[in-house]
Write a protein that holds these residues in place. Structure first.
Motif, mmCIF file in Angstrom:
data_model
loop_
_atom_site.group_PDB
_atom_site.id
_atom_site.type_symbol
_atom_site.label_atom_id
_atom_site.label_comp_id
_atom_site.label_asym_id
_atom_site.label_seq_id
_atom_site.Cartn_x
_atom_site.Cartn_y
_atom_site.Cartn_z
ATOM 1 N N ARG A 140 0.839 -1.201 0.000
ATOM 2 C CA ARG A 140 0.000 0.000 0.000
ATOM 3 C C ARG A 140 0.875 1.252 0.000
ATOM 4 O O ARG A 140 1.888 1.312 0.676
ATOM 5 N N GLY A 141 0.480 2.219 -0.787
ATOM 6 C CA GLY A 141 1.208 3.478 -0.875
ATOM 7 C C GLY A 141 2.142 3.561 -2.058
ATOM 8 O O GLY A 141 2.816 4.587 -2.262
ATOM 9 N N HIS A 142 2.168 2.510 -2.861
ATOM 10 C CA HIS A 142 3.063 2.495 -4.034
ATOM 11 C C HIS A 142 2.241 2.158 -5.265
ATOM 12 O O HIS A 142 1.502 1.163 -5.294
ATOM 13 N N LEU A 143 2.386 3.010 -6.298
ATOM 14 C CA LEU A 143 1.715 2.753 -7.571
ATOM 15 C C LEU A 143 2.625 1.842 -8.414
ATOM 16 O O LEU A 143 3.692 2.244 -8.865
ATOM 17 N N ILE A 144 2.180 0.613 -8.620
ATOM 18 C CA ILE A 144 3.005 -0.411 -9.280
ATOM 19 C C ILE A 144 2.960 -0.197 -10.789
ATOM 20 O O ILE A 144 1.876 -0.171 -11.404
ATOM 21 N N GLU A 145 4.164 -0.059 -11.394
ATOM 22 C CA GLU A 145 4.281 0.140 -12.845
ATOM 23 C C GLU A 145 4.799 -1.103 -13.573
ATOM 24 O O GLU A 145 4.533 -1.292 -14.764
ATOM 25 N N SER A 146 5.563 -1.951 -12.900
ATOM 26 C CA SER A 146 6.167 -3.127 -13.569
ATOM 27 C C SER A 146 6.459 -4.205 -12.545
ATOM 28 O O SER A 146 6.621 -3.912 -11.349
ATOM 29 N N VAL A 147 6.535 -5.455 -13.040
ATOM 30 C CA VAL A 147 6.867 -6.611 -12.206
ATOM 31 C C VAL A 147 7.861 -7.483 -12.966
ATOM 32 O O VAL A 147 7.649 -7.792 -14.150
ATOM 33 N N GLY A 148 8.959 -7.868 -12.294
ATOM 34 C CA GLY A 148 9.925 -8.818 -12.873
ATOM 35 C C GLY A 148 9.730 -10.188 -12.251
ATOM 36 O O GLY A 148 10.115 -10.413 -11.102
ATOM 37 N N TRP A 149 9.090 -11.090 -12.975
ATOM 38 C CA TRP A 149 8.726 -12.400 -12.424
ATOM 39 C C TRP A 149 9.961 -13.309 -12.326
ATOM 40 O O TRP A 149 10.919 -13.175 -13.086
ATOM 41 N N ASN A 150 9.876 -14.262 -11.422
ATOM 42 C CA ASN A 150 10.947 -15.257 -11.218
ATOM 43 C C ASN A 150 10.579 -16.514 -12.004
ATOM 44 O O ASN A 150 9.749 -17.313 -11.585
ATOM 45 N N LYS A 151 11.211 -16.697 -13.177
ATOM 46 C CA LYS A 151 10.884 -17.843 -14.044
ATOM 47 C C LYS A 151 11.452 -19.152 -13.504
ATOM 48 O O LYS A 151 10.993 -20.232 -13.857
ATOM 49 N N LEU A 152 12.482 -19.050 -12.646
ATOM 50 C CA LEU A 152 13.144 -20.254 -12.141
ATOM 51 C C LEU A 152 12.404 -20.867 -10.967
ATOM 52 O O LEU A 152 12.195 -22.080 -10.909
ATOM 53 N N LEU A 153 11.966 -20.036 -10.013
ATOM 54 C CA LEU A 153 11.377 -20.549 -8.771
ATOM 55 C C LEU A 153 9.869 -20.387 -8.710
ATOM 56 O O LEU A 153 9.236 -20.931 -7.801
ATOM 57 N N GLY A 154 9.260 -19.659 -9.646
ATOM 58 C CA GLY A 154 7.821 -19.462 -9.601
ATOM 59 C C GLY A 154 7.053 -20.734 -9.907
ATOM 60 O O GLY A 154 7.417 -21.503 -10.790
ATOM 61 N N ASN A 155 5.950 -20.964 -9.147
ATOM 62 C CA ASN A 155 5.068 -22.106 -9.395
ATOM 63 C C ASN A 155 3.637 -21.693 -9.122
ATOM 64 O O ASN A 155 3.340 -20.502 -8.916
ATOM 65 N N GLU A 156 2.725 -22.633 -9.085
ATOM 66 C CA GLU A 156 1.305 -22.296 -8.962
ATOM 67 C C GLU A 156 0.946 -21.774 -7.589
ATOM 68 O O GLU A 156 -0.069 -21.091 -7.417
ATOM 69 N N THR A 157 1.747 -22.075 -6.577
ATOM 70 C CA THR A 157 1.401 -21.651 -5.206
ATOM 71 C C THR A 157 2.249 -20.495 -4.719
ATOM 72 O O THR A 157 1.866 -19.813 -3.765
ATOM 73 N N SER A 158 3.407 -20.287 -5.339
ATOM 74 C CA SER A 158 4.294 -19.228 -4.850
ATOM 75 C C SER A 158 4.997 -18.590 -6.039
ATOM 76 O O SER A 158 5.360 -19.269 -7.011
ATOM 77 N N THR A 159 5.186 -17.291 -5.934
ATOM 78 C CA THR A 159 5.884 -16.579 -7.006
ATOM 79 C C THR A 159 7.386 -16.670 -6.869
ATOM 80 O O THR A 159 8.107 -16.422 -7.832
ATOM 81 N N GLY A 160 7.887 -17.031 -5.674
ATOM 82 C CA GLY A 160 9.313 -16.923 -5.430
ATOM 83 C C GLY A 160 9.692 -15.458 -5.337
ATOM 84 O O GLY A 160 8.848 -14.555 -5.459
ATOM 85 N N PRO A 161 10.961 -15.167 -5.137
ATOM 86 C CA PRO A 161 11.384 -13.767 -5.067
ATOM 87 C C PRO A 161 11.146 -13.072 -6.402
ATOM 88 O O PRO A 161 11.560 -13.566 -7.454
ATOM 89 N N ILE A 162 10.437 -11.926 -6.377
ATOM 90 C CA ILE A 162 10.167 -11.160 -7.592
ATOM 91 C C ILE A 162 10.604 -9.718 -7.363
ATOM 92 O O ILE A 162 10.847 -9.299 -6.223
ATOM 93 N N LEU A 163 10.702 -8.950 -8.459
ATOM 94 C CA LEU A 163 11.027 -7.537 -8.386
ATOM 95 C C LEU A 163 9.809 -6.722 -8.804
ATOM 96 O O LEU A 163 9.094 -7.098 -9.749
ATOM 97 N N VAL A 164 9.602 -5.594 -8.098
ATOM 98 C CA VAL A 164 8.451 -4.730 -8.360
ATOM 99 C C VAL A 164 8.955 -3.304 -8.564
ATOM 100 O O VAL A 164 9.736 -2.784 -7.750
ATOM 101 N N GLY A 165 8.541 -2.664 -9.681
ATOM 102 C CA GLY A 165 8.910 -1.282 -9.972
ATOM 103 C C GLY A 165 7.738 -0.342 -9.770
ATOM 104 O O GLY A 165 6.605 -0.660 -10.157
#
Length: 982
Positions: A142-167
């Protein structure tokens, strides 16, 4: 909603397809000399095929996201529609449940299609998992307008995104993780953590992070790309193995001391967008395209470079119709060879190879302005939406026309790579490459390419001839020859002849220049060409032409080699013989072992190198017919040297003693050689050849005449002995040696009269010719057929009895001894006759006792109910049973004899029955006489039958022994007997 994704062809597609086809067909005008006809039976489908989704949204479409066949769109103010493209008829609608005036700012869908992030314009962020209906708020965000997301293709699965980056819009990059699982009792939020890792700026002020991308390279090396409106940042760093779950903080920390690597462009159009191309699922991207103010920056991604991921970077400047004030680019999508640029009313496709606009699609106003273009990285489809419609692009055979671009760029290897399955295009590329090489004076490469095209053969050949490039012409002809089919015999013949001429010209030129190294290489290449198995039939059928070419150039060595290759050994051997190289000729003969050539050239070779020729004959062994070599042997044995004669005898001896040849001609010829040149071996040959006419293989009469002509009397005696002309043998032997005559006189062992006659000849010769009484007496001792009285007439009257006293006394003693032997034999015969009479008398009185319980040994029925036989061994048989047992073992003669006796016995029985009737009184004496005679005859017949049937017991006698090798079942009746048992 039941037919939400049913597709239909838009009317504009037909028009655009026709336009694109006409444009491409104008560029597909082939080289005029090509042998291919570029005829297409049906219109090719366009590369970019647009389809509108048959879907009318109930509210305006605000935003849309697609990934992994999962489509999410925001409708109106508070509605979220989710569609699984594998099940398009089962959409899922969810309400966000917002009471305020907040609107959806952006939608972010992860690569698995499971995690949806909803960014609101009120600086809030919501989360929705694919498997749930509940929209959850991310409190930490809350308090941040999200413009982009860098998904984790290596560790992401159906239950968890793994570490991701948010811009965010303030230029801050956060690291976060979202889990769909329910939290603990004290932490029920899906966001696990949310922490700042970096911030970016433009012109000293915070700038929104437009795009984020995270990629992994080799050796746990990570690349992070972040873009603002004018800048593209790269963060490169390694993450310790096993610590990927801890996030990307370590990568940003490694870059704190240094300014991050970035590229900046001066023009700012308010936003930017970066897109990547991944050739295969679950692989790293290979290319990128960044849409910013100055144009589109595109290039390749190189994960090996240590500092920068970008390579081969180029900038495509916007065309004049793109105005950054009025008609800004909205979105960009990158494919293998193109990037698609979305404007407010159209889509442009630009080729990344040459920067040309290859496709432009205008959207009608009725659907409203275009809002966004998204590419599904998993399915590869491109989606475009407006407020009231959704469109989808299928990209088909994108590499179809790439070969033309590579060809125009002179990148021929790449051009050929993309038209391997299109022979007409491959032909154009090869022709262009050949022409390019020819203009750059790379004639050999040009020849290799020209040979693979369908261009006119004559035109290409003339080009090389005019350029005086015989070597290139040769390569062109060779390649063309290898590409011809076996059925194209005329073309093959022409090329083979032309190539032979070119090779010979080249060899002559090199020989005159004295370049020995290249000359040897060229000769080896020429000989390899002559020995090619692929064109062997053509060379063989036109060998006379090749011979003429070789002869016209005076190339004797290659002519010999070609003759060997063609197996024309006769020509090779003739060549060697004409040049007095007889050893070389014999080497060729011995190597290839052609019997016909041996027969043809042996006379010449035998005249000059007889020993070597005979050695070769012996090595050939039974493959040569000695009889066919006799003319050559006889020709030079009669007029040749001693060496030739000796070698001839050696080969004849090899044939007779080693090969065991039985041909009469061979033996007769060897006999003649022995008689003429080697008389010492003549008698030995005749002795070992055999002593009977059936054993020998030479002509006796020819041998006798030959020996008589040369005066070999001892050999003649031997021949007479074999011919069984003993009198002639003894007569001739007496002229040589009395002992030889004696050996001949003993030969007729079965004819005592002849032996006696021969010995009398010897005795007469000894007495009358040699007048040697002692030798005459030796003749008496050597032959037991001669007596003193037989040879006395040969002695003259003046010989006294003293010379014969011993012989006469010996003769008388032999007579007395013979008389005594006769007396003893008579006494032994008398005694033997006496014992036999006693045995007969004893046998007459011998009897046997037969019990009433006895049974026949054959039929096992009581014995006494019918006539029977009793044998000394104890076996008893009925008369008829014994006859039945004995008859199969009798010879045919005895069976016929037994049948005749039975007929006679039946006849006598019938006549005796008729005599039992009353007879006239005047015939009484005659009847009684006939009765006695018939009785005597009947008994005699029975006795004869007994001699045949009952001479011995059938179970104990010789009949049983002789039948031991006979089968129990007759072979002719075996199958019948066998089938009866089945």
């Amino acid at each position: 909603m039941a037919s939400i994704l049913d597709e239909y062809e838009d009317s504009q597609n037909i028009r655009q397809s026709a336009q694109q086809h006409s444009r491409l067909s104008s560029t597909n005008i082939g080289i005029t000399h090509s042998g291919f006809v570029n005829a297409r039976l049906e219109e090719e489908k366009p590369i970019f095929n647009k389809q509108r989704i048959d879907f009318t949204p109930p509210e305006k479409i605000n935003h849309l996201a697609v990934c992994n066949n999962q489509l999410c769109m925001s409708l109106g103010k508070d509605t979220l529609l989710r569609i699984d493209l594998a099940k398009p008829d089962q959409p899922n609608q969810t309400e966000l449940g917002r009471k305020d005036d907040s609107k959806v700012h952006r939608l972010f869908l992860d690569p698995t299609g499971s995690h949806l992030l909803i960014s609101l314009n009120t600086s809030e962020c919501l989360y929705l998992n694919r498997n749930t209906q509940k929209v959850r708020s991310l409190s930490r965000w809350r308090g941040h307008l999200i413009e982009s997301v860098g998904w984790n293709k290596l560790l992401g699965n159906e239950t968890s995104t793994g570490p991701i980056l948010v811009g965010t819009s303030q230029g801050i990059i956060f690291e976060a993780e979202i889990s769909a699982n329910e939290g603990s009792l004290f932490n029920t939020n899906p966001d696990q953590y949310f922490r700042q890792v970096h911030s970016v700026e433009e012109d000293g002020k915070p700038a929104p992070v437009c795009c984020l991308e995270v990629e992994r390279g080799l050796e746990n090396k990570y690349f992070i790309i972040a873009t603002t409106r004018k800048r593209l940042f790269q963060f490169v760093g390694k993450v310790a193995e096993g610590s990927e779950q801890q996030g990307f903080s370590s990568i940003f920390n490694q870059n704190q001391d240094l300014l991050p690597s970035f590229q900046e462009f001066p023009v700012n159009m308010g936003h930017s967008e970066i897109t990547f191309y991944t050739p295969k699922l679950r692989t790293s991207p290979k290319a990128f395209a960044w849409m910013m103010g100055n144009g589109v920056l595109y290039g390749q991604l190189d994960y090996v470079r240590p500092d920068s991921l970008l390579s081969d970077v180029q900038v495509w400047e916007y065309t004049p119709d793109i105005d950054l004030n009025q008609n800004k680019p909205i979105s960009i999508v990158l494919t293998q060879f193109h990037f698609l640029l979305l404007l407010h009313d159209r889509v442009k496709a630009i080729c990344t190879l040459n920067g040309q606009v290859v496709y432009e699609d205008l959207f009608p106003d009725k659907f409203g302005s275009l809002k966004k273009m998204i590419k599904d990285p998993v399915g590869g489809l491109v989606w475009i939406y407006t407020e009231r419609a959704v469109f989808r692009y299928h990209i088909q055979r994108e590499s179809r026309d790439v070969w033309q671009m590579y060809m125009s760029m002179n990148k021929f290897d790449l051009a050929k790579e993309y038209c391997r399955d299109r022979p007409e295009c491959m032909d154009m590329v090869l022709a262009k490459e050949a022409e390019h090489c020819f203009q750059n004076k790379r004639y050999l490469e040009s020849a290799m390419c020209y040979a693979q095209t369908q261009n006119y053969f004559e035109e290409i050949a003339l080009k090389f001839i005019e350029a005086k490039q015989e070597e290139a012409l040769k390569e062109f002809l060779l390649k063309k020859l290898n590409n011809l089919k076996p059925s194209e015999r005329t073309q093959i013949t022409l090329l083979v002849t032309w190539l032979a001429e070119l090779y010979l010209n080249r060899l002559g030129q090199l020989e005159s220049d004295g370049n020995s190294v290249i000359f040897k290489e060229t000769r080896d290449e020429f000989r390899q060409f002559l020995g090619s198995s692929k064109h062997r039939d053509c060379l063989y059928n036109n060998r006379s032409t090749i011979y003429d070419l070789l002869a016209s150039h005076g190339n004797v060595d290659d002519m010999v080699y070609f003759s060997v290759v063609m197996q024309d050994y006769e020509r090779v051997i003739s060549h060697y013989c004409q040049h007095d190289e007889y050893s070389a000729a014999l080497d060729v003969l011995s190597k290839h072992c052609d019997e016909k050539l041996f027969y043809k050239f042996s006379p010449v070779l035998m005249q000059h190198i007889p020993k070597n020729v005979v050695d070769a004959w012996i090595q050939m062994g039974k493959r040569l017919d000695p009889k066919k070599l006799i003319p050559a042997l006889m020709n030079y044995s009669q007029m040749g040297s001693t060496q030739q004669i000796n070698e001839t005898i050696r080969y004849m001896e090899f044939c007779v003693y080693e090969l065991m040849v039985t041909e009469e001609a061979i033996h007769n010829y060897l006999l003649s050689l022995y008689a003429k040149y080697k008389p010492d071996s003549l008698l030995w040959y005749l002795e070992q050849a055999g002593t009977h006419a059936s054993e020998i293989h030479y002509d006796l009469k020819y041998a006798l005449r030959l020996c008589a002509e040369h005066g070999y009397r001892q050999a003649c005696v031997l021949v007479y002995r074999i011919m069984e002309l003993y009198e002639e043998a003894v007569d001739l032997a007496l002229e040589v040696d009395v002992d030889l005559a004696k050996s001949c006189a003993d030969l007729p062992e079965d004819d005592e009269e002849l032996r006696k006659k021969l010995w009398l000849k010897i005795a007469k010769h000894v007495v009358q010719k040699e007048e040697d009484v002692k030798k005459a007496m030796n003749c008496l001792s050597s032959c037991n057929l001669l007596k003193i009285e037989d040879i006395l007439p040969f002695f003259p009257d003046f010989v006294t009895i003293d010379h014969f006293k011993e012989a006469i006394c010996l003769s008388l003693e032999e007579y007395n001894q013979h008389i005594e032997e006769l007396k003893q034999e008579m006494e032994e015969a008398t005694e033997s006759a006496k014992r036999i009479r006693e045995d007969i008398q004893e046998m007459r009185n011998k009897y046997g006792v037969v019990d009433s319980q006895e049974k026949c040994a054959a039929c096992d029925f009581p014995l006494l109910n019918r006539p029977f036989y009793l044998f000394l061994c104890g076996h008893m048989f009925h008369n008829d049973c014994l006859l039945q047992e004995v008859t199969p073992h009798l010879s045919a003669f005895k069976q016929n004899r037994l049948e005749d006796l039975h007929k006679k016995l039946a006849a006598t029985t019938q006549s005796s029955k008729s005599r039992h009737r009353p007879a006239p009184k005047d015939e009484g004496d005659t009847s009684s006489l006939g009765k006695a005679t018939a009785g005597t005859s009947r008994e005699q017949i029975k006795s004869d039958i007994d001699d045949i049937v009952a001479s011995e017991c059938v179970y104990c006698g010789e009949l049983m022994i002789k039948s031991i090798d006979k089968p129990f079942i007759d072979p002719q009746k075996f199958e019948e007997e066998k089938s009866s048992w089945l």
